[in-house]
Design a protein around this motif. Structure first.
Motif, PDB file in Angstrom:
ATOM      1  N   ASP A  95      37.847  30.018  44.982  1.00 52.26           N
ATOM      2  CA  ASP A  95      37.741  31.366  44.053  1.00 52.26           C
ATOM      3  C   ASP A  95      37.862  32.442  44.959  1.00 52.26           C
ATOM      4  O   ASP A  95      37.584  32.322  46.132  1.00 52.26           O
ATOM      5  N   SER A  96      38.501  33.419  44.368  1.00 47.74           N
ATOM      6  CA  SER A  96      38.791  34.817  45.141  1.00 47.74           C
ATOM      7  C   SER A  96      38.139  35.940  44.230  1.00 47.74           C
ATOM      8  O   SER A  96      37.934  35.688  42.999  1.00 47.74           O
ATOM      9  N   GLU A  97      37.656  37.048  44.899  1.00 47.35           N
ATOM     10  CA  GLU A  97      37.471  38.166  44.111  1.00 47.35           C
ATOM     11  C   GLU A  97      38.450  39.117  43.958  1.00 47.35           C
ATOM     12  O   GLU A  97      38.267  40.180  43.321  1.00 47.35           O
ATOM     13  N   VAL A  98      39.685  38.679  44.213  1.00 51.94           N
ATOM     14  CA  VAL A  98      40.912  39.293  44.007  1.00 51.94           C
ATOM     15  C   VAL A  98      41.687  38.508  42.792  1.00 51.94           C
ATOM     16  O   VAL A  98      41.893  37.437  42.911  1.00 51.94           O
ATOM     17  N   LEU A  99      42.242  39.514  41.946  1.00 57.86           N
ATOM     18  CA  LEU A  99      43.054  38.915  40.875  1.00 57.86           C
ATOM     19  C   LEU A  99      44.443  38.475  41.430  1.00 57.86           C
ATOM     20  O   LEU A  99      44.707  38.965  42.434  1.00 57.86           O
ATOM     21  N   ASN A 100      44.891  37.426  40.703  1.00 58.90           N
ATOM     22  CA  ASN A 100      46.269  36.810  41.274  1.00 58.90           C
ATOM     23  C   ASN A 100      46.408  36.365  42.794  1.00 58.90           C
ATOM     24  O   ASN A 100      47.395  36.667  43.205  1.00 58.90           O
ATOM     25  N   LYS A 101      45.275  35.939  43.351  1.00 64.29           N
ATOM     26  CA  LYS A 101      45.100  35.527  44.892  1.00 64.29           C
ATOM     27  C   LYS A 101      46.061  34.166  45.001  1.00 64.29           C
ATOM     28  O   LYS A 101      46.750  34.142  46.027  1.00 64.29           O
ATOM     29  N   PHE A 102      46.289  33.298  44.131  1.00 63.48           N
ATOM     30  CA  PHE A 102      46.675  31.998  44.452  1.00 63.48           C
ATOM     31  C   PHE A 102      48.111  31.742  43.543  1.00 63.48           C
ATOM     32  O   PHE A 102      48.296  32.257  42.860  1.00 63.48           O
ATOM     33  N   ASP A 103      48.840  30.934  44.223  1.00 67.47           N
ATOM     34  CA  ASP A 103      50.066  30.949  43.633  1.00 67.47           C
ATOM     35  C   ASP A 103      50.704  29.296  44.016  1.00 67.47           C
ATOM     36  O   ASP A 103      49.871  28.395  44.729  1.00 67.47           O
ATOM     37  N   GLU A 104      51.962  29.119  43.867  1.00 65.85           N
ATOM     38  CA  GLU A 104      52.552  27.647  44.386  1.00 65.85           C
ATOM     39  C   GLU A 104      52.517  27.370  45.762  1.00 65.85           C
ATOM     40  O   GLU A 104      52.519  26.281  46.195  1.00 65.85           O
ATOM     41  N   THR A 105      52.530  28.437  46.649  1.00 65.84           N
ATOM     42  CA  THR A 105      52.379  28.201  47.913  1.00 65.84           C
ATOM     43  C   THR A 105      51.032  27.839  48.428  1.00 65.84           C
ATOM     44  O   THR A 105      51.144  26.578  49.227  1.00 65.84           O
ATOM     45  N   VAL A 160      44.842  29.905  38.103  1.00 67.72           N
ATOM     46  CA  VAL A 160      44.065  30.778  37.274  1.00 67.72           C
ATOM     47  C   VAL A 160      44.100  32.103  37.892  1.00 67.72           C
ATOM     48  O   VAL A 160      43.407  32.555  38.558  1.00 67.72           O
ATOM     49  N   PRO A 161      45.051  32.961  37.448  1.00 66.95           N
ATOM     50  CA  PRO A 161      45.165  34.416  37.985  1.00 66.95           C
ATOM     51  C   PRO A 161      44.167  35.290  37.713  1.00 66.95           C
ATOM     52  O   PRO A 161      43.745  36.272  38.544  1.00 66.95           O
ATOM     53  N   ASP A 162      43.474  35.152  36.448  1.00 67.47           N
ATOM     54  CA  ASP A 162      42.518  35.930  35.979  1.00 67.47           C
ATOM     55  C   ASP A 162      41.382  35.041  35.286  1.00 67.47           C
ATOM     56  O   ASP A 162      41.604  34.699  34.158  1.00 67.47           O
ATOM     57  N   VAL A 163      40.158  34.806  35.899  1.00 72.43           N
ATOM     58  CA  VAL A 163      39.443  33.997  35.274  1.00 72.43           C
ATOM     59  C   VAL A 163      38.824  34.164  33.888  1.00 72.43           C
ATOM     60  O   VAL A 163      38.414  33.582  33.047  1.00 72.43           O
ATOM     61  N   GLU A 164      38.988  35.704  33.695  1.00 76.02           N
ATOM     62  CA  GLU A 164      38.182  35.953  32.562  1.00 76.02           C
ATOM     63  C   GLU A 164      39.406  35.643  31.207  1.00 76.02           C
ATOM     64  O   GLU A 164      38.822  35.615  29.960  1.00 76.02           O
ATOM     65  N   GLU A 165      40.376  35.263  31.492  1.00 76.79           N
ATOM     66  CA  GLU A 165      41.494  34.883  30.500  1.00 76.79           C
ATOM     67  C   GLU A 165      41.530  33.323  30.274  1.00 76.79           C
ATOM     68  O   GLU A 165      42.251  33.038  29.624  1.00 76.79           O
ATOM     69  N   PHE A 166      40.706  32.751  31.019  1.00 80.71           N
ATOM     70  CA  PHE A 166      40.790  31.127  31.146  1.00 80.71           C
ATOM     71  C   PHE A 166      39.814  30.740  29.911  1.00 80.71           C
ATOM     72  O   PHE A 166      38.557  31.082  30.059  1.00 80.71           O
ATOM     73  N   PRO A 167      40.357  30.022  28.891  1.00 80.05           N
ATOM     74  CA  PRO A 167      39.305  29.665  27.928  1.00 80.05           C
ATOM     75  C   PRO A 167      38.284  28.597  28.237  1.00 80.05           C
ATOM     76  O   PRO A 167      38.666  27.918  28.848  1.00 80.05           O
ATOM     77  N   GLY A 168      37.028  29.168  27.960  1.00 83.19           N
ATOM     78  CA  GLY A 168      35.894  28.188  28.453  1.00 83.19           C
ATOM     79  C   GLY A 168      35.527  28.453  30.002  1.00 83.19           C
ATOM     80  O   GLY A 168      34.718  27.225  30.497  1.00 83.19           O
ATOM     81  N   HIS A 169      36.017  29.441  30.701  1.00 86.42           N
ATOM     82  CA  HIS A 169      35.760  29.532  32.053  1.00 86.42           C
ATOM     83  C   HIS A 169      34.245  29.621  32.268  1.00 86.42           C
ATOM     84  O   HIS A 169      33.358  30.103  31.256  1.00 86.42           O
ATOM     85  N   ILE A 170      33.769  28.862  33.231  1.00 84.75           N
ATOM     86  CA  ILE A 170      32.294  28.576  33.597  1.00 84.75           C
ATOM     87  C   ILE A 170      32.215  29.902  34.879  1.00 84.75           C
ATOM     88  O   ILE A 170      32.538  29.584  35.693  1.00 84.75           O
ATOM     89  N   ALA A 171      31.504  30.794  34.510  1.00 81.85           N
ATOM     90  CA  ALA A 171      31.116  31.874  35.372  1.00 81.85           C
ATOM     91  C   ALA A 171      30.096  31.578  36.315  1.00 81.85           C
ATOM     92  O   ALA A 171      28.740  31.901  36.023  1.00 81.85           O
ATOM     93  N   CYS A 172      30.272  30.745  37.486  1.00 80.99           N
ATOM     94  CA  CYS A 172      29.053  30.567  38.169  1.00 80.99           C
ATOM     95  C   CYS A 172      29.091  31.794  38.896  1.00 80.99           C
ATOM     96  O   CYS A 172      27.677  31.956  39.631  1.00 80.99           O
ATOM     97  N   LYS A 190      37.176  36.268  40.479  1.00 79.58           N
ATOM     98  CA  LYS A 190      38.330  37.018  39.606  1.00 79.58           C
ATOM     99  C   LYS A 190      39.695  36.050  39.454  1.00 79.58           C
ATOM    100  O   LYS A 190      40.133  36.056  38.354  1.00 79.58           O
ATOM    101  N   SER A 191      39.724  35.148  40.447  1.00 73.58           N
ATOM    102  CA  SER A 191      40.851  34.225  40.337  1.00 73.58           C
ATOM    103  C   SER A 191      40.556  32.905  40.913  1.00 73.58           C
ATOM    104  O   SER A 191      39.452  32.965  41.863  1.00 73.58           O
ATOM    105  N   GLU A 192      41.013  31.992  40.626  1.00 71.01           N
ATOM    106  CA  GLU A 192      40.712  30.379  41.012  1.00 71.01           C
ATOM    107  C   GLU A 192      41.766  29.467  41.186  1.00 71.01           C
ATOM    108  O   GLU A 192      43.101  29.625  40.468  1.00 71.01           O
ATOM    109  N   ILE A 193      41.754  28.646  42.139  1.00 69.04           N
ATOM    110  CA  ILE A 193      42.484  27.344  42.017  1.00 69.04           C
ATOM    111  C   ILE A 193      41.887  26.152  42.194  1.00 69.04           C
ATOM    112  O   ILE A 193      40.868  26.184  42.965  1.00 69.04           O
ATOM    113  N   VAL A 194      42.153  25.396  41.498  1.00 68.25           N
ATOM    114  CA  VAL A 194      41.536  23.980  41.354  1.00 68.25           C
ATOM    115  C   VAL A 194      42.490  22.925  41.545  1.00 68.25           C
ATOM    116  O   VAL A 194      43.294  22.592  40.839  1.00 68.25           O
ATOM    117  N   LEU A 195      42.140  21.771  42.717  1.00 67.35           N
ATOM    118  CA  LEU A 195      43.051  20.945  42.776  1.00 67.35           C
ATOM    119  C   LEU A 195      42.376  19.293  42.617  1.00 67.35           C
ATOM    120  O   LEU A 195      41.267  19.235  43.184  1.00 67.35           O
TER     121      LEU A 195
END
Length: 159
Positions: free
Chosen positions: A134-144, A97-109, A114-119
């Motif tokens: 989770d990161s405080e930076v937008l677009n922090k996570f990718d395929e790498t 998730v590049p921007d958690v604010e744009e994820f439908p139903g995001h739970i703001a713990c 700002k961005s998240e990866i869940v495996l």
């Protein structure tokens, strides 16, 4: 072993993973307690990358329950299909998730996230938990991140 971790933050993301993964493998070698191993994985990843939050949720009684983590206090229970973690569990797939604010139903713990990866952690075709970062930076996570974190999960699950 934890005090022997070699942290390489000034290297590329890929080089950082290539450095920490063998250390995680060595850290978990011979230890059979799953909770202890999750705790050490969370700590090693947090130390290496300095992300805002790194932790695990385990499936218990048809909900995700907070497990070992590093970072500020977190949501304790998450329903299947709710938020990024619950969706990763329900779909049995990694979600970036590049921007958690744009994820439908995001739970703001934590509002700082700002961005998240869940495996998902999958054993015998069944999701037994998730690794949430989770990161405080937008677009922090990718395929790498996905590629190398899936390797970390394979080590954790002894595969």
């Amino acid at each position: 072993m934890a005090e022997d971790l070699v942290i390489t933050r000034d290297a590329s993301k890929e080089a950082q993973y290539q450095s920490i993964i063998p250390q995680i493998r060595a850290l978990l070698y011979g230890e059979t307690d799953f909770v202890a191993n999750m705790a050490n994985v969370a700590a090693a990843l947090k130390e290496q990358f300095g992300w805002f939050w790194v932790g695990f949720y385990q499936v218990k009684n048809d909900e995700l329950v907070l497990g070992p983590f590093q970072g500020p206090v977190a949501c304790t229970r998450i329903k299947r299909g709710k938020g990024v973690c619950g969706t990763s569990w329900a779909e049995a797939q990694t979600i970036i998730v590049p921007d958690v604010e744009e994820f439908p139903g995001h739970i703001a713990c934590a509002s700082a996230s700002k961005s998240e990866i869940v495996l998902p952690l999958i054993v015998n075709g069944e999701v037994i938990g998730v690794l949430d970062i989770d990161s405080e930076v937008l677009n922090k996570f990718d395929e790498t991140d996905q590629l190398y974190l899936e390797q970390v999960i394979a080590i954790l699950l002894n595969r």
